[in-house]
Design an enzyme around this catalytic site. Structure first.
Site, PDB file in Angstrom:
ATOM      1  CB  SER A 139       9.316 -33.017   3.324  1.00 18.10           C
ATOM      2  OG  SER A 139      10.346 -32.667   2.373  1.00 18.10           O
ATOM      3  CE  LYS A 196       8.803 -30.949  -0.201  1.00 16.46           C
ATOM      4  NZ  LYS A 196      10.084 -31.676  -0.301  1.00 16.46           N
ATOM      5  CE1 TYR A 252       9.213 -26.963  -0.193  1.00 20.85           C
ATOM      6  CE2 TYR A 252      11.229 -26.089  -0.067  1.00 20.85           C
ATOM      7  CZ  TYR A 252      10.647 -27.055  -0.110  1.00 20.85           C
ATOM      8  OH  TYR A 252      10.911 -28.354   0.161  1.00 20.85           O
ATOM      9  CE1 TYR A 280      11.335 -36.692   1.452  1.00 21.56           C
ATOM     10  CE2 TYR A 280      11.520 -38.193   3.278  1.00 21.56           C
ATOM     11  CZ  TYR A 280      11.600 -36.867   2.843  1.00 21.56           C
ATOM     12  OH  TYR A 280      11.423 -35.783   3.584  1.00 21.56           O
TER      13      TYR A 280
HETATM   14  N1  GLN Z   1      13.163 -27.928   3.517  1.00 24.96           N
HETATM   15  C1  GLN Z   1      13.768 -28.963   2.922  1.00 24.96           C
HETATM   16  C2  GLN Z   1      14.204 -28.720   1.584  1.00 24.96           C
HETATM   17  O1  GLN Z   1      13.439 -28.060   0.849  1.00 24.96           O
HETATM   18  C3  GLN Z   1      12.574 -30.189   3.156  1.00 24.96           C
HETATM   19  C4  GLN Z   1      13.056 -31.492   2.836  1.00 24.96           C
HETATM   20  C5  GLN Z   1      12.631 -32.663   3.349  1.00 24.96           C
HETATM   21  O2  GLN Z   1      11.717 -32.482   4.581  1.00 24.96           O
HETATM   22  N2  GLN Z   1      12.596 -33.708   2.829  1.00 24.96           N
HETATM   23  O3  GLN Z   1      15.103 -29.182   1.064  1.00 24.96           O
END
Ligand code: GLN
Length: 340
Positions: free
Chosen positions: A84, A87, A210, A262
């Site tokens: 993540s 992102k 992604y 989060y």
């Molecule tokens: N590749 C993971 C997903 O899309 C990334 C999630 C994460 O690091 N929280 O579920």
């Protein structure tokens, strides 16, 4: 309310400050590692099957400052999939390509208050992804990456993140395939966004780009340099290359402050006071604008999905290095002799 146009044409003044001297930063990075390495609480992520095989004892702590100095302790060069944390940097690349207003309207900048892979968050907001740091918003953001084909978009993601890191980042094929075989939920979210007109290209191709972006291999050292680029007005302080504009850094860090950790983003800001992003493989990057960044890696996660040792080490360093954005002390006026 359109706050952006009110300040149109007003020059951005910047006042940040600096890190303490080299010796002190070096000492505190060692102290952070020493204090936190005995903590063995938490669980490794297992919803992407191959992630469960990681050594839970790994722990690296790195500080990169905006002058390009890097302080690294422990497993600072062990590579893991960025997950993540990608992102944040893909968001910056998309902001660079489209600008503040367009990305604000198309993706949004608010926390959803729901899990990173929530489908309900999309439904509750009439299909608006709202938050670029959870999967729906991140998929909508990746869909906007420049490139005429998915292969070109992927190449632009990889080279873009590599410029942030200052070295060529490679795909972890094992992690990519493991997630590609099990990511039905992300495919469902992408289809849902398509149904709302929020993804206008092939949604499964978007999920593929992604999934690759999440499987790029980085180290804690890379994370610190990537973060330090966001702390340094968009110039990588190690390579000297401009990656994004200073405005894009400001926008990206604002998003990270409200959404990067989060559902515990509020608590994180309350305790640590820095924009940050974490990922399920155990990385965290925290950014002190103007000063530098902290990159940590330790795969044991708390229930919110954030690395336990990484959070502790970052909390220690934020406090000991004076990085909390909200901390101040009483101003003591300088004594001046009355003029005769
Ligand atoms: N590749 C993971 C997903 O899309 C990334 C999630 C994460 O690091 N929280 O579920």
């Amino acid at each position: 309310m359109d706050l952006a146009t009110d300040v149109d044409g007003v020059e951005q003044e910047v006042a940040t400050g600096a890190l303490p001297g080299w010796d002190q930063v070096e000492r505190l990075v060692h102290a952070a590692h020493e204090r936190c390495r005995a903590h063995d609480g938490g669980q490794v992520a297992d919803y992407i099957p191959v992630l469960a095989e990681v050594d839970p004892g790994l722990f690296g702590v790195v500080v990169a400052d905006s002058g390009g100095e890097v302080h690294a302790v422990g497993d600072a060069d062990v590579e893991f999939s960025v997950q993540s944390i990608s992102k944040a940097f893909v968001y910056a690349l998309v902001c660079e390509a489209y600008g503040h207003q367009e990305v604000l309207e198309r993706v949004g900048v608010n926390n959803t208050g729901l899990a990173f892979n929530s489908v309900m968050a999309v439904e509750l907001n009439d299909g608006h992804p709202r938050n670029p740091m959870v999967n729906a918003g991140a998929l909508a953001t990746t869909a906007l990456m420049p490139g005429a084909t998915p292969a070109e978009q992927w190449e632009n993601v990889r080279t873009g993140l590599s410029r942030f890191a200052g070295r060529q980042l490679e795909l972890d094929g094992v992690v990519y395939r493991s997630e590609a075989e099990t990511n039905m939920r992300n495919k469902a979210i992408a289809r849902l966004l398509e149904s709302y007109g929020r993804i206008r290209t092939d949604p499964l191709e978007v999920v593929d780009v992604y999934t690759r972006q999440c499987a790029l291999r980085v180290s804690a050292r890379d994370l610190a340099v990537m973060g330090a680029t966001l702390a340094d007005g968009g110039v990588n302080p190690v390579t000297g290359e401009r990656v994004v504009s200073a405005q894009v850094c400001r926008d990206t860090l604002a998003v990270l402050a409200s959404t990067g950790m989060y559902e515990s983003s509020g608590e994180w800001l309350f305790e640590i006071g820095l924009p940050a992003k974490s990922g399920v493989s155990g990385g965290i990057v925290a950014v002190a604008p103007g000063k530098g960044a902290i990159g940590t890696f330790s795969p044991l996660l708390d229930p919110a999905g954030n690395s336990v040792r990484g959070q502790r080490a970052t909390a220690y360093l934020s406090r000991a290095l004076g990085l909390n954005l909200f901390a101040s002390s009483v101003h003591v006026p300088e004594r001046t002799e009355p003029s005769a």
